[in-house]
Each structure stands twice: as structure tokens, then as C-alpha cells.
Design an enzyme around this catalytic site. Structure first.
Site, PDB file in Angstrom:
ATOM      1  N   GLY A  61       0.996  -0.689   0.818  1.00 29.94           N
ATOM      2  CA  GLY A  61      -0.213  -0.313  -0.484  1.00 29.94           C
ATOM      3  C   GLY A  61       1.198   1.111  -0.142  1.00 29.94           C
ATOM      4  N   LEU A  68      -4.210  -5.309  -5.114  1.00 28.46           N
ATOM      5  CA  LEU A  68      -3.237  -4.536  -4.724  1.00 28.46           C
ATOM      6  C   LEU A  68      -1.866  -5.322  -4.248  1.00 28.46           C
ATOM      7  CD1 LEU A  68      -2.382  -1.371  -5.325  1.00 28.46           C
ATOM      8  CD2 LEU A  68      -2.892  -1.529  -2.562  1.00 28.46           C
ATOM      9  N   ASP A  69      -0.680  -5.112  -4.813  1.00 36.98           N
ATOM     10  CA  ASP A  69       0.361  -5.820  -4.130  1.00 36.98           C
ATOM     11  C   ASP A  69       0.504  -7.321  -4.173  1.00 36.98           C
ATOM     12  OD1 ASP A  69       1.309  -3.036  -4.608  1.00 36.98           O
ATOM     13  OD2 ASP A  69       0.317  -2.577  -2.345  1.00 36.98           O
ATOM     14  N   GLU A  70      -0.199  -7.790  -5.227  1.00 35.71           N
ATOM     15  CA  GLU A  70      -0.250  -8.954  -4.629  1.00 35.71           C
ATOM     16  C   GLU A  70      -0.216 -10.058  -5.516  1.00 35.71           C
ATOM     17  OE1 GLU A  70      -0.539 -10.833  -2.029  1.00 35.71           O
ATOM     18  OE2 GLU A  70      -1.764  -9.459  -0.145  1.00 35.71           O
TER      19      GLU A  70
END
Lengths: 293, 293, 293, 293
Positions: free
Chosen positions: C210, C236-238
Site C-alpha cells: 500500500g 493491490l501489490d499481490e
């Protein structure tokens, strides 16, 4: 690596560790105090944290020729400390810290610490190993360290901790090292050894807080695995970080090989943290740690 | 780190290592050979060196279900090998390499190797430790490894080597590991174990070839110290490099702390090299080494 | 570093990337296919994932002398692919990938990518830079790359994305690189470029997912900061991690110096990921990435 | 990484760098001097070298409120300096060092330095680029830095150096950075800028001193390549080392990919060294360098 060098000397030294509100005159006053009593300063390292407005400092000097007897240094320094509202601590190289190691079945960190201790890398005494299993007794015997197995079951946990605390007091333990000890300690226990319990967590915190970090690293497909040595606080894996390191892995690494690479990390990361603690190099501030050279 | 992952499996496998002039059809022929005898291929890794026009390859397959008996694989593969002018070697996971460790007084690498062996990181047997001193006997006893002290004096050097060679033959040793063995071996000795002696040198070769590399690193003011594991050849410190690594130092590091940081390097660098050798991952070409995953 | 070497050659090559259920005969069939049409194999790299029972492979061969015309290779290979239920892709070195770079105001990654492209490190075309600001136009001009500023406001976000999508189609873009692009893309946008959007996140994921990872790293007191290049997915960001690296910090590092050290990481981590993608070295499996040499 | 953090502040500061025979009272005297004139000390870092019996120190303080005018600090400090036989230097943040960059055709370090300068990472002025080729003029123009091409032929070498020296004097240059400048400077030239010329050598010195270090690294089969930033002295590649770093390679790396990986190293290693120099963090002692935080 930023690891500070070890003095390793046979000198008899005093080490002053302090933190206080940043203000003019701290360094001048401290260095004047030691100089006018004829100190031969060996190491000075200081840091100012502008966000917290804190001044942190470590000074180590040779006691040979110092004109204040060791037993009186603290009381003679007290006025200076009060003037600057210092949190401070005085340590003597002749007072070796007494360390207890807690371990479960994975013995790689224990083996590493005992070996380092034997060859003189860790200036401390290790009078006690506590384990919830009997597996590491032969190793402890090899290094002539007393070994106490204390079984921990669901319903005797606090009892087991009480017994451990008794032993810790008997051996006048100043630092507890959790060398892959797989039991979660109670808040009551932790509070008795505030900022004096070092744990090794087998991930790069705050990634993979909690259980089975290697399994989760493997599942996530990370390209590096890490290890973190930190002081234990009430909140799991959230204490001040002392040291971290990582090692590269790739898609070729199985979970097993990832664990094996991680073991090498855990050993060096934990041993650095323990060494810096027993060499009186660490100053805590907020939830952070400064390691002085 | 590029360390290949370890299979660590309990499978019974065959591993083929080969190098030959680069030419069309090598991969197709080899994979056809193993496939048509029902191999379950576990690992394939290959490399082409355009400068030397060489094709290098490692293939490992599960012997379960393989339709050629292990004892006949080599002779059945021979025609393919000849067709492509291969230098090749076939290894079986059931034939654990037999390793002798040579050590002098610094026991950090020996301690590390014996521990790794005990917990299963090194798939080999260690039936013999040879030393020119008696210091490490207690450690060897702890790990139940026979220990032979052979004093080496100026005028009995070849005699001492002859005795060592006799022991090596008796124990059918396939790999010699010089774990900080501070004697220079004769050319005659080296030639009997060509590319089967691994040494750890405590510098980043070719920097600081020869004696006292840590002292010279300290004097030169380098900002990193290194360690190098290499096969021993007739020319001192010039053999094929298997693995290297470095650690950061600074002006704060004394010679002593530099040596201590170097020890951690030596341990991991030597153990990786030994592991890759006994896992049959190394193919030599020219004076270089390919380590296959 | 595990970075595979670049061929950098002027050869005209074909690269086959595949994944399929692990089974006997895949390697034999593929190598037989290319060999019998006279391929000169340049690189072979394969991996078996035992947990997912998957076989992954990359093979690159010289098209000179290959007896199937490039345009027919795919259809001729199709039966083999079907037999083993492969997911596969065929790429030609003569078809340079077309890459669009998205950037906001921080231009360090953009500067780095454009320089690497100019000196030949990135075998792709870069016909388009899109930004929500005008700041980087002069830099784009210097490297002769068309620059399109598309303002993104709260209420025109999808509109802005639509315009971007139109441009991407016009320029036949095959890969989007988010080089510190500070807007979150909609799911609709992401789905149109599934596994073809690479982002650089300025932390060691999954730590500090994040916003403001450097600030949170600084507050947490970590001893290393990291950067992660990953494919963008809906969460997000995964997305699958392509590459990560870290750099050491200490208590001496201010937030500002931490950000500066991080910039150096971001540049190398993102450029490696982009390079491996455009060199057709990446095979996705599950939420992971294998990078082949 | 041990890189000290940057102050990056807009404060007007004074920095004192000194070395002197180790003796009691240095720290007390210096800190008393600055304290009694109302300094707000920002950074103190000191080091004692026991082998050379030297005390080294860096102190930086805020000039706001300091009761000695900047122009008089040196003369007021002189008695203290003489008492302890100090070699010392006083630097003011308002006096930005003036740096000339020398470059040949490889422009990766130049590109990197100019970009860092533009975004504020290097607190210095860069009024001059000198090259023996014309290739980098467009880049220099982009960053608005005057560029002077001075052709160097076998028979005009000293002439070319004379012209360069004239330009350096005209621009009042205090530091010369050899950013892959492929000409060997004469002793006469070097002596005019003693300890004020920084070179980047593309190997881990003292390995591969001299020409073509990447080629020789490739031939030797090393597993890491390095880069070294050092002060230039009369003896080629033997000057005091400021910074070094390495990157891992493997048998898969061609000479070309090794060179490419090396470029990334050269950039960061050189830029760190330049930054530490212009931030007045470096104290020379013997043939070594202390970098203070």
C-alpha cells in the site's frame, strides 16, 4: 555489513550509554567529565534523531588511570545525567552479562551461539540453557553448559514459566535469547525481562509476522528470504528490530532448501544481535534501536 | 544467492554430467535415451559456452521405473557419449561420496561442516578427519568421526603425506576438503586427487593470493573482505573457483573483527562448494566451474 | 545476483516458453521437434514444481538453418503442445516487444529505463510514455520518445484510462511498465493487459503493502529497505513477484536518505524485471514467476 | 550498506575534519570549543586507529547562533589544532565544492552523476566536463554543463593535460572525478590535485589491477565482479579505497552480460564516493579512508 568491530581487548573499560532530549552541551559535558578524570576514551559514537528530538550516545573508555573508582562513577555522573534529563546506563567490561538461551528442537542457532561463545566472540557468560525438550542436552554437555528441560503443556504453561523464572533468578540472568524457542511467552514473563529478551524470527519483519513464515514465503513466491532479531514485547513480532538480513532464492528452491538457506541467516542475524547487546552497543529509542560502533 | 536448491529427497536417482563440443542433437539424443527407457526426469540444466564451443549438461532422473538396471546404464549410454565425444560421469544418489576433511587449528569450518552433515544438509559420508594437530579430536568424537592426527614437520612432509594417502585409500575417499588446513600439499599428492580437493581461501581471489590475506586486506584498506572455495591445482590459489562471497567492513573494523567476519564467510562458502560437489552439480570446463541447478 | 545473462546477439532466434502437467516425455518430444528440423539450440532451461506437479521450460534456438519457416513453427508445434496439454508461447527475436512506460513525477526509473534502452540493454521498442503530469516531457524528448500527458482527476479517471487504452492500441503495446506511476489502475484496465503490466513497489513485499512504504519502513525501524517488481493484478501489490532486492540502512538514515537509497534499488529491480520480460525469460505458474537463464 | 545518511538540510553548517596523534583531551577540547561558542552540534563521529595511534574525527554543527563569525572560526580554532598536532580542515555547507568530470566514451557513470546532481543528491557544483572525445556533448548540453573535448594523442599528451589544467584553474575546480576516463594521467598532473582525484576502477581491487579487468574476471571464472572507487595516486590503482561493491555472476554470464552488470556497480560505487567527498565525510589516514556518518 554494518556490524561494528569488536574491541575484543583485554582492557578493563567502562561504557556509558545514554539518551536525552537533544540540547546544547551534552557532548561537551560528558567529554569534560571523563577527560578531567583522566579517561583514555576508546570509542565515541553519537546520533541525533531530529524527529524525536533525541540525542543518543555511547562512550567507552579505559579504566586504567581513571581517577574515579569504578564503584563511584555512577554517583559522580548522576548530576550531569540529571541536568540533561538523561536515560542512561553504565556498564563495565569486567561485569560480563549473564545470558540464558531458550531453545526447542531446532538447534542450529544454539549450536552457533555456543561455538561463538567458546571461541571468544561473545563476551558474556552462558550459565543456563532452558528447553521444552530434551533433544539438545548432549550439545549443551559438550560445551559444559547446564541444561534444564521444562516440559510445556497446554495446562501447565504458567507453571513452567514460573519454574523458568526461578532458575533465571537463581542464575542472575540479565539477557534471555530465544534461539528458535517455539513457545509464546506470557505477558507477565515478558514484563519481567523488558527489553532483555532477544528473539530470532525467520522472516524479514514485518513481512510474514506469526507462524510458519518460510511456508508463507514459499507460497508467496518471494525472491529473497529474511531473518529478523528483535527485542520481545507484548505484541508478537512487533518489538524493536536489532538486525535483519536476507538471502536470495529462486523458483528452483523447494520449501526445504528455502528453510536451509534461512537457517544460515538466522544464525548470523541472531548472533550479531546478541553480540551487540552484550557488548553494550545498543540504545533503544521509541520502538527503534541504534547500534553504536 | 544462486545456490541451487537441494533435492533432499529420499528418491533413488541417477545423475548424468557431461561436457562435449557444442553440436546439434546432444540434448535430443540424451533426452531420447532417458525417455525411451521410461525415466522420470527430475532436473535438466544445460549451458553452452560460445568461447570454448562447449556444451555442458546435467540431468537427474528417478530410477523407479527406469528400464535399464543401474549397473548397465553406463555401458548402454557409452555409444551416445562416443558419438558426441563427451567427457561424462554418471552418479547414483545411493552411492554417497566419501569425504575426508583436513584441518589444522582453526576449527570453525570443521565445526560447520560436521553440523551440516549431521542435520542432513550434506549427502555424503565423512569417515575420516586428518589434522596436523590434536586440537579438534574432541569435536570429532562428538560427531563420531574417526580422527587421525599426523604431525607435519619440515623434514617428514612427504612421509606424512604418504601416511595420509594410505588412510585415504583405506577409507576409499573420493573428495578431500581442506577446511583451513595450513599445510601446502605436494604436487604428487594433488595429482592423485585431481579436481577432488576443495580448499577454502580467506580472500576474494585473485586478490590476496598466498599467505595472510586478512592482514593484507586490512593493510590495503579494502571495504569488503571475501572468501573463495576452489579446487586445488598445482599452482597455489589458481584452481577453478567454485564459490565466492564477501562481507562489508569499514574503518571501524580491527584486524581481529575482520578475521571474525571472515570466518562467517568461510563457513558458508566452503559448505556450499562441498554440497554442490557431493550433489553432483559441478561440471569443470577450462579452468572454470559451472554449478547446475 | 541471479540475473540471467543476456544473449545480446544479433542472431535471429525463436524462443519457446511452456508449462504443462509434469509427465514423461516432454523434454524428449520438444528437443526431438527442434532437432529434427535442424535447430541449433542456444539455451535450454527447465524446472519441475513438485507441489503443483508442473513442468516449465524455456528453449531458444538459432533460426539460421531451421527447416520450418518462422511463420509455420507454431502450427507445426501445435500437436506436440496439445499432446502434453501445454500452455505455451513462441517468440521471435525479430519481433521486438513494444513497451509503454507510465510515470508520474518521480523520474528516476524512467531515466534509468530510457538510458538502458538507448545503450542496448533492453531489446524492445519504447514508442510511448504516458504521464499524469508534464514534468518528464523534456527527458522523453531527449530520448526521442513520444510523450503523452493525460491529466487524471477524481472525476475523469475512467475517461483518462480510456484515452490511454486507445493510445496503447494505436501503438500496439504489448507491455506496460509502471515506472513510479502514482495512480491506481481500474480492474477493467488491468484485465485488458493481464500479466502484461509490471509495477515497481518501493518495499520488500509483502511488507508495507500500500501507500508510503518508505515512511512506514522508517517508522518501523527496519534495518534493510527493499523494492519489488511484480505483475499487476486486481489485488493491490499481490501480483506475481518478478524480482526483489534490498539495501542496508541504519539508525543514521533519515527518511530522506532512506528514500534516496531506495531509488537506487527501484531502478535496478524494475529494469531487471522489464529486461527478463522482453527477453522472454519469464514463465508464470500459480501466483509465481520462474525466470529462466 | 554503510552509506552514511545525508543531511540534505538547508541549514548553514560548519564541518570540522581532523586527524592527530591519539591522546587524552582531544574530544573534550574540541567539544568545549564549539559548545562555549553556542554551537548546535548535528553530527559527531570519531575513530581511533590503535595500529597507527591516530585519532580521527568529524564534527558538523549548525552555524545559526554560533558566536564566532564563519570567517574567523579557523583562526580561533588554530591554537587547539596546534596543541594536539592536528591535520585538519574546516568546510562550510555554503561553499559548495566545484567538481569537474572527466569521461571518455562510456557514459553510464557520467549520466548517473549528472542525474543525481540534478535531483539534489550531490551537494556540489559541476561547472565542467572534460573528455577526449565528443560523444557525450549532447548529454552535457541536456544538463546544461559546459563540455570541453580535448583530443589526446600519443604525442600531445602533456599539452592536452596543460590545457585541462588551465581550464580546471579557471573554473576553480576542487575535485576531479574520472568517470570512466580511459587515459592515464601524468604524475605531474596528479600531484597538482593530490587526494582530489577520484577514479572508478571496474574490479574489486586489488584483484585485476590495470587494463581490461572484466575480460580477466571472465577468464578467471570468478563468481562475483566488483567495482572500486579510490583516490588517484602516482601508483596505478593503488590509491586509498573509498568504496567497493560486488555483484554475483555465474557461468551463464557472457563477457557482455558481466560488463553490463558491472556498469550498475560502477555507477553506485562512484556516486557514493563522490557524495561522501563533497559532503566532507572522508578523512584520509595512511593509505586508508575513514567515511564518517
Amino acid at each position: 555489513m554494518t556490524a561494528p568491530s569488536s574491541s575484543q581487548s583485554q582492557l578493563s573499560t567502562a561504557t556509558l550509554l545514554l539518551s536525552c532530549p537533544d540540547q546544547k552541551g551534552v557532548l561537551a559535558s560528558v567529554s569534560d567529565f571523563v577527560f578531567k578524570h583522566n579517561a583514555n576514551i576508546l570509542h565515541t559514537d553519537a546520533h541525533t534523531d531530529p524527529d524525536l528530538n533525541l540525542y543518543l550516545m555511547r562512550m567507552e573508555w579505559d579504566l586504567a588511570g581513571f581517577t574515579i573508582p569504578a564503584a563511584e562513577i555512577a554517583s559522580r555522573f548522576e548530576p550531569t545525567a540529571q541536568r540533561f534529563s538523561m536515560q542512561w546506563r553504565l556498564a563495565f567490561s569486567s561485569n560480563r552479562p549473564r545470558v540464558a538461551i531458550f531453545v526447542s528442537r531446532n538447534d542450529h542457532c544454539l549450536t552457533d551461539l555456543l561455538y561463538r561463545h567458546e571461541i571468544g566472540e561473545l563476551p558474556c557468560d552462558i550459565p543456563l540453557i532452558i528447553s521444552n525438550h530434551d533433544d539438545c542436552r548432549r550439545l549443551a554437555d559438550f560445551y559444559h553448559v547446564p541444561y534444564q528441560a521444562i516440559a510445556v503443556e497446554k495446562d501447565n504453561k504458567l507453571h513452567a514459566e514460573d519454574f523458568a523464572l526461578t532458575l533465571l533468578r537463581e542464575h542472575r540472568i540479565g539477557l534471555i535469547v530465544l534461539a528458535r524457542y517455539m513457545q509464546i511467552l506470557s505477558t507477565g514473563f515478558i514484563n519481567q525481562y523488558g527489553n532483555r529478551i532477544i528473539n530470532i524470527h525467520h522472516s524479514f519483519l514485518p513481512a510474514f509476522i506469526g507462524a510458519k513464515p518460510y511456508h508463507r514465503s514459499y507460497e508467496r513466491g518471494v525472491k529473497l528470504v529474511g531473518a529478523t532479531a528483535h527485542y520481545v514485547t507484548e505484541v508478537l513480532d512487533e518489538g524493536p528490530i536489532i538486525e535483519q538480513d536476507v538471502i536470495r532464492i529462486s523458483h528452483r528452491d523447494s520449501l526445504q532448501s528455502l528453510i536451509e538457506k534461512g537457517r544460515d541467516l538466522e544464525k548470523v542475524v541472531l548472533s550479531r544481535a546478541v553480540r551487540w547487546h552484550v557488548e553494550n552497543r545498543i540504545v533503544l529509542y521509541g520502538n527503534k534501536v541504534a547500534v553504536f560502533g
